[in-house]
Design a protein around this motif. Structure first.
Motif, mmCIF file in Angstrom:
data_model
loop_
_atom_site.group_PDB
_atom_site.id
_atom_site.type_symbol
_atom_site.label_atom_id
_atom_site.label_comp_id
_atom_site.label_asym_id
_atom_site.label_seq_id
_atom_site.Cartn_x
_atom_site.Cartn_y
_atom_site.Cartn_z
ATOM 1 N N SER A 10 51.027 36.747 34.814
ATOM 2 C CA SER A 10 51.415 37.592 35.933
ATOM 3 C C SER A 10 50.675 38.926 35.794
ATOM 4 C CB SER A 10 52.928 37.809 35.934
ATOM 5 O OG SER A 10 53.303 38.627 37.022
ATOM 6 N N GLU A 28 41.490 32.572 38.277
ATOM 7 C CA GLU A 28 41.675 31.853 39.527
ATOM 8 C C GLU A 28 43.085 31.296 39.661
ATOM 9 O OE1 GLU A 28 40.528 31.355 42.273
ATOM 10 O OE2 GLU A 28 38.351 31.554 42.331
ATOM 11 N N THR A 29 43.423 30.943 40.894
ATOM 12 C CA THR A 29 44.711 30.322 41.195
ATOM 13 C C THR A 29 44.570 28.866 41.606
ATOM 14 O OG1 THR A 29 44.591 31.049 43.506
ATOM 15 C CG2 THR A 29 45.687 32.527 41.927
ATOM 16 N N ARG A 84 36.813 37.027 42.464
ATOM 17 C CA ARG A 84 37.651 36.804 41.291
ATOM 18 C C ARG A 84 36.837 36.628 40.007
ATOM 19 N NH1 ARG A 84 42.943 35.523 42.164
ATOM 20 N NH2 ARG A 84 43.609 35.289 44.326
ATOM 21 N N THR A 129 43.003 44.143 37.784
ATOM 22 C CA THR A 129 43.436 44.429 39.160
ATOM 23 C C THR A 129 42.318 45.001 40.017
ATOM 24 O OG1 THR A 129 44.268 46.606 38.477
ATOM 25 C CG2 THR A 129 45.837 44.782 38.542
ATOM 26 N N ALA A 183 41.910 40.210 40.266
ATOM 27 C CA ALA A 183 43.147 39.732 40.891
ATOM 28 C C ALA A 183 44.001 40.915 41.323
ATOM 29 C CB ALA A 183 43.917 38.847 39.910
ATOM 30 N N SER A 184 45.023 40.635 42.112
ATOM 31 C CA SER A 184 45.907 41.665 42.640
ATOM 32 C C SER A 184 47.142 41.805 41.760
ATOM 33 C CB SER A 184 46.345 41.315 44.063
ATOM 34 O OG SER A 184 45.228 41.176 44.902
ATOM 35 N N SER A 185 47.646 43.022 41.694
ATOM 36 C CA SER A 185 48.863 43.254 40.933
ATOM 37 C C SER A 185 50.014 42.438 41.516
ATOM 38 C CB SER A 185 49.209 44.750 40.957
ATOM 39 O OG SER A 185 50.374 45.005 40.212
ATOM 40 N N GLY A 186 50.782 41.789 40.634
ATOM 41 C CA GLY A 186 51.882 40.943 41.069
ATOM 42 C C GLY A 186 51.502 39.491 41.252
ATOM 43 N N GLU A 187 50.221 39.195 41.261
ATOM 44 C CA GLU A 187 49.756 37.814 41.435
ATOM 45 C C GLU A 187 49.817 37.071 40.109
ATOM 46 O OE1 GLU A 187 46.037 35.784 43.717
ATOM 47 O OE2 GLU A 187 45.554 37.326 42.252
ATOM 48 N N THR A 188 50.123 35.775 40.172
ATOM 49 C CA THR A 188 50.108 34.928 38.985
ATOM 50 C C THR A 188 48.852 34.068 39.007
ATOM 51 O OG1 THR A 188 52.523 34.855 38.825
ATOM 52 C CG2 THR A 188 51.295 33.119 37.702
ATOM 53 N N VAL A 189 48.050 34.171 37.959
ATOM 54 C CA VAL A 189 46.816 33.385 37.866
ATOM 55 C C VAL A 189 47.044 32.228 36.909
ATOM 56 C CG1 VAL A 189 45.240 35.242 38.484
ATOM 57 C CG2 VAL A 189 45.944 34.995 36.117
#
Length: 478
Positions: A375, A400-401, A409, A441, A445-451
């Protein structure tokens, strides 16, 4: 790899040109030298008559100029966006509005009307043309058509070899009925540069498509349906007889074929990567001759039905080697995870580990990942020590997600290609090793995102000798 850019459109060179003299006709003053007088009334009438004649002349002349000026190539700015599926869009940014019927897209030496790629008939700021797939020609041209002449006003080029896969194009394949009487309506039309197709009502078709199916074969495509019928399917075939064990049914009320997925009308375009080789089993491996497309709805139902396919291709997926384990640090804990093939870019899976699994070496054209569950916060850092013993096209890492690479990314440590953000090391050693500390960030990736995937890249699909080494990989909050 997908990347973006912007170009300003100029008129370009025309294939043919015609000269014209647009100067107004010369007029000479009256040379009769007449001294005859005239009354003011007559003079006024003559002046009015002359004014009318001149007015008509100027109007006709202006109308004569209007068409050539309107037919000049437009002055506008476009940019190119690359899709996750490795296609590209050409987007109108600003400048002249352009009628779609005055433009064509030239792909692989063939021309297609722009109207086949857009919903609106006039291109204005924000209008997207595409997706386009210029695999063979390596370029997509936007062409201004004017009678027998044409001007290339914009060219979009994939950034490197291997970016755009070779999708099936329907105007290059012979088409025939599948299953004899099953093809009752034979309503088959292709659009989008012949890379998309629509089957309506009761239509069963075979396209010439020779492919040797193995355990690693994957069938990739996009699918959409607006009206559900009895069978909407796709699969490899060896003859003209229908085979329920070869057709993957994506939608429909009839229990026939290999059930795959849970598509519902209204889902729009859905991307599929079917592991055909695994689902067929060894008994169906081997050479196939055709690709079958099915839209089945019996005539007595009296209801519309359609199946739409686009971006179809088959490829071999490198086998996942779960026996290769890589050790790294995440949130203060040492973890060991299997190294797996990443996405469609991984062609060779040249992976090796050493130093008790703490150093990862990639060679040839290899994209690989290890699974993570991280996270991201504003303080997340990805630290990597990297060494390129031989330079390739892209050496880097990404978070990546999913299994489709997104340029924003990834970061690039080295390489001849400009894909992804280039970062500089915080320290370098005499032995060639460099240490990178990446603010996740701001770059990945963005803050709060789960990779879910930590991806390592050694991209070198032009046959070079690039080698990447990674060690002391750590993800932590600063």
């Amino acid at each position: 790899m997908p990347t973006g850019g912007a170009w300003t459109v100029f008129s370009g060179d025309t294939d043919e040109s015609a000269s014209r003299d647009d100067s107004p006709p010369s007029r000479r003053p009256d040379e009769t030298g007449s001294d005859r007088g005239m009354t003011p009334v007559v003079a006024n009438v003559l002046l009015v008559a002359i004014a009318i004649v001149l007015g008509v002349t100027v109007t006709i002349f202006a109308l004569g100029l209007a068409e050539p000026f309107e037919a000049e190539p437009p002055t506008a700015s476009f940019e190119t966006d690359y899709t996750a599926a490795n296609g590209l869009f050409v987007r109108h940014q600003h400048g002249d509005g352009i009628d779609a019927d005055r433009l064509s897209v030239r792909l692989d030496g063939r021309s297609y009307p722009v109207s086949a790629f857009v919903d609106d008939q006039r291109l204005t700021a924000g209008t997207q043309i595409g997706p386009l797939y210029p695999a063979a020609s390596r370029e997509a041209h936007l062409v201004w058509e004017q009678g027998d002449t044409s001007s290339i006003v914009y060219t979009a080029t994939p950034p490197r070899e291997g970016t755009v896969p070779a999708y099936l194009r329907f105007d290059e394949r012979s088409l025939r009925s599948y299953g004899g009487g099953q093809d009752a309506d034979a309503e088959f039309t292709s659009t989008t540069g012949a890379r998309a197709v629509t089957l309506e009502n009761n239509t069963w078709k075979l396209l010439d498509f020779e492919y040797n199916v193995t355990a690693q074969t994957v069938l990739e495509f996009d699918f959409r349906a607006t009206n559900a019928g009895e069978i909407h399917g796709i699969g490899f075939e060896t003859d003209d007889s229908i085979s329920s064990d070869r057709i993957f049914k994506l939608l429909g009320s009839q229990p026939w074929g290999i059930e795959y997925g849970e598509y519902e009308t209204g889902d729009g375009w859905v991307h599929y990567e079917i592991p055909v080789g695994v689902l067929y089993g060894s008994s169906l491996h081997g050479q196939t001759s055709s690709l079958a497309l099915v839209n089945d709805v019996d005539n007595d139902t009296k209801r519309p039905s359609d199946s739409q396919f686009r971006n179809i291709r088959a490829y071999e997926s490198p086998p996942e080697d779960s026996s290769i384990q890589f050790e790294f640090s995440a949130d203060g804990a040492t973890v060991t995870e299997p190294v797996q093939s990443y996405g469609s870019q991984d062609k060779d899976f040249g992976v090796a580990v050493s130093d008790d699994n703490a150093m990862l070496t990639l060679s040839e054209n290899t994209w690989a990942y290890v699974p993570i569950d991280e996270s991201v916060t504003d303080d997340t850092v990805l630290a990597v020590e990297f060494n390129a013993s031989s330079q390739g096209e892209i050496h880097g890492v990404g978070l990546e997600t999913d299994n489709s690479e997104t340029e924003s990314r990834f970061v690039r440590f080295n390489g001849t290609q400009s894909w992804a953000t280039k970062v500089t090391p915080v320290s370098s050693g005499d032995d060639g090793w460099e240490r990178y500390e990446i603010d996740v960030t701001s770059l990945l990736a963005s803050s709060g995102e789960t990779v879910s995937r930590l991806v390592f890249v050694n991209d070198d699909d032009t046959g070079g000798n690039g080698v990447s080494q990674f060690r002391n990989v750590t993800i932590y909050d600063e």
